[in-house]
Write a protein that holds these residues in place. Structure first.
Motif, short mmCIF file in Angstrom:
data_model
loop_
_atom_site.label_atom_id
_atom_site.label_comp_id
_atom_site.label_asym_id
_atom_site.label_seq_id
_atom_site.Cartn_x
_atom_site.Cartn_y
_atom_site.Cartn_z
N THR A 217 0.85 -1.19 0.00
CA THR A 217 0.00 0.00 0.00
C THR A 217 0.88 1.24 0.00
O THR A 217 1.80 1.36 0.82
N ALA A 218 0.60 2.17 -0.89
CA ALA A 218 1.35 3.42 -0.94
C ALA A 218 0.96 4.30 0.23
O ALA A 218 -0.22 4.48 0.52
N ALA A 219 1.96 4.87 0.91
CA ALA A 219 1.70 5.75 2.04
C ALA A 219 2.28 7.14 1.82
O ALA A 219 1.80 8.10 2.43
N LYS A 220 3.29 7.27 0.98
CA LYS A 220 3.95 8.55 0.78
C LYS A 220 4.44 8.66 -0.65
O LYS A 220 4.95 7.70 -1.22
N ALA A 221 4.29 9.86 -1.22
CA ALA A 221 4.81 10.13 -2.56
C ALA A 221 5.68 11.37 -2.50
O ALA A 221 5.42 12.30 -1.72
N THR A 222 6.73 11.40 -3.33
CA THR A 222 7.58 12.58 -3.44
C THR A 222 7.87 12.86 -4.90
O THR A 222 8.03 11.93 -5.71
N LEU A 223 7.94 14.14 -5.23
CA LEU A 223 8.39 14.58 -6.54
C LEU A 223 9.71 15.32 -6.33
O LEU A 223 9.77 16.27 -5.53
N THR A 224 10.74 14.89 -7.02
CA THR A 224 12.07 15.50 -6.87
C THR A 224 12.62 15.92 -8.22
O THR A 224 12.20 15.43 -9.27
N GLU A 228 16.63 16.82 -5.29
CA GLU A 228 16.04 17.72 -4.31
C GLU A 228 14.52 17.64 -4.37
O GLU A 228 13.93 17.67 -5.45
N GLU A 229 13.89 17.54 -3.20
CA GLU A 229 12.44 17.39 -3.15
C GLU A 229 11.75 18.67 -3.59
O GLU A 229 12.09 19.76 -3.13
N VAL A 230 10.76 18.51 -4.49
CA VAL A 230 9.95 19.62 -4.96
C VAL A 230 8.66 19.72 -4.15
O VAL A 230 8.26 20.79 -3.71
N THR A 231 8.01 18.58 -3.94
CA THR A 231 6.77 18.55 -3.18
C THR A 231 6.43 17.12 -2.81
O THR A 231 7.03 16.17 -3.33
N GLN A 232 5.47 16.97 -1.90
CA GLN A 232 4.96 15.65 -1.53
C GLN A 232 3.48 15.57 -1.95
O GLN A 232 2.61 16.12 -1.26
N PRO A 233 3.19 14.93 -3.06
CA PRO A 233 1.80 14.82 -3.52
C PRO A 233 0.97 13.97 -2.57
O PRO A 233 1.49 13.13 -1.82
N GLY A 234 -0.33 14.20 -2.59
CA GLY A 234 -1.24 13.30 -1.91
C GLY A 234 -1.35 11.99 -2.68
O GLY A 234 -1.17 11.97 -3.91
N GLU A 252 -1.34 13.19 -6.53
CA GLU A 252 -1.84 14.47 -7.03
C GLU A 252 -1.31 15.62 -6.19
O GLU A 252 -1.17 15.50 -4.97
N THR A 253 -1.01 16.75 -6.86
CA THR A 253 -0.51 17.92 -6.17
C THR A 253 -0.69 19.15 -7.05
O THR A 253 -1.21 19.06 -8.16
N GLU A 254 -0.26 20.32 -6.55
CA GLU A 254 -0.21 21.55 -7.33
C GLU A 254 1.24 21.95 -7.51
O GLU A 254 2.05 21.84 -6.58
N LEU A 255 1.56 22.43 -8.72
CA LEU A 255 2.92 22.85 -9.03
C LEU A 255 2.88 24.14 -9.82
O LEU A 255 2.00 24.33 -10.67
N PRO A 256 3.84 25.04 -9.59
CA PRO A 256 3.99 26.19 -10.49
C PRO A 256 4.27 25.68 -11.91
O PRO A 256 4.86 24.61 -12.10
N GLY A 267 8.56 9.19 -6.58
CA GLY A 267 8.82 8.02 -5.74
C GLY A 267 7.61 7.69 -4.90
O GLY A 267 6.93 8.58 -4.39
N LEU A 268 7.32 6.41 -4.76
CA LEU A 268 6.22 5.93 -3.92
C LEU A 268 6.79 4.97 -2.89
O LEU A 268 7.52 4.03 -3.22
#
Length: 285
Positions: A217-224, A228-234, A252-256, A267-268
């Motif tokens: 089961t996925a519990a955490k996501a990161t966009l890098t 370097e980490e950009v954000t942590q999507p839901g 899912e997330t919001e990005l400039p 990454g999941l």
């Protein structure tokens, strides 16, 4: 004319098995298939007289000799759900050699479960995109579109939700414990205050297979980017991935806009922090 490229096989009949034509220029070539034909796509169709198609038989008559020697592609799509779904032939004019009859044996096989699931997922994505485009052209009083306007998720002239298939362009980490079968990226643009920077609402949907012996089961996501980490999507997952089972995960997330247009790594991880999937070259349409 040459034999087909692909999993089907063909057999040309001996030269004497058909009556001789006045010239190769006007002599037809008959393809006989052991499966029904759903449709035909013929490249450079102007080089042939009208195609005669009847159930499992296809007749081609060259209109004139080709001076360039460039082959024409003939793609035949078969009826039914068996694989392969199509076969492609290279048709080449030759002044002395001609295949007057070509027997094509498909050796069809049932679709593998993963092939069917992947095809159905892509068809569903295409259906949703068509449905959204249809809703955008209807009366703006329609409920779903009105709600998007009311919540600032859509503005006049905005193309709405768009998606792209990243399945063939992503890179995979050798540390992955899950198998990645398909990846789609989604994006829509919320309303931007005057003078503000455009912000995209983005999501990545992954179809995964769990080759392990424990549910995942996925519990955490990161966009890098560049480590370097950009954000942590839901993260949303309909149900855990069963051992040897398949399913999908959405991050899912919001990005400039400047961030969303670049190349990111997703990454999941599960609840213990163990990496399940890391994919690179992620971008949004």
């Amino acid at each position: 004319m040459r034999s087909p490229r692909g999993p089907s096989s063909c057999r040309r009949s001996p030269p004497g098995s058909r009556s001789r034509c006045a010239s190769a220029r006007s002599c037809p070539t008959t393809f006989v298939f052991d499966s029904g034909i759903a449709r035909v796509e013929l490249e450079d169709a102007e080089r042939f007289r009208p195609v005669d198609e009847d159930e499992g038989t296809l007749v081609l008559v060259p209109r004139r000799k080709s001076r360039s020697g460039k082959p024409s592609r003939l793609t035949v799509y078969f009826e039914g759900d068996s694989a392969p779904a199509s076969a492609t032939f290279a048709l080449l004019f030759h002044p002395a050699r001609l295949a007057r009859a070509v027997d094509v044996f498909r050796f069809g096989r049932p679709e593998e479960p993963w092939e069917r699931e992947l095809r159905e997922a892509r068809e569903e994505n295409e259906r949703l995109a068509r449905e959204l485009r249809r809703l955008q052209t209807e009366d703006p009083g329609q409920g779903p579109i009105t709600r998007l306007f009311a919540r600032g998720r859509m503005k006049m002239g905005d193309p709405g939700v768009v998606f792209s298939d990243l399945s063939k362009s992503i890179t995979l980490s050798p540390m992955n414990t899950l198998e990645v079968e398909a990846v789609f990226a989604y994006r829509y643009t919320p309303d931007v205050p005057e003078g503000g920077e455009p912000v995209f609402r983005v999501a990545v949907a992954l179809r995964l297979r769990n080759p392990g012996e424990q549910p995942w089961t996925a519990a955490k996501a990161t966009l890098t980017r560049d480590g370097e980490e950009v954000t942590q999507p839901g993260v949303w997952q309909p149900k855990p991935l069963a051992p040897l089972g398949r399913g999908f995960v959405v991050a899912e997330t919001e990005l400039p806009e400047r961030e969303a247009r670049g190349k990111l790594t997703l990454g999941l991880r599960d609840g213990q922090g163990t990496l399940g999937v890391e994919i690179g070259n992620v971008s949004f349409p």
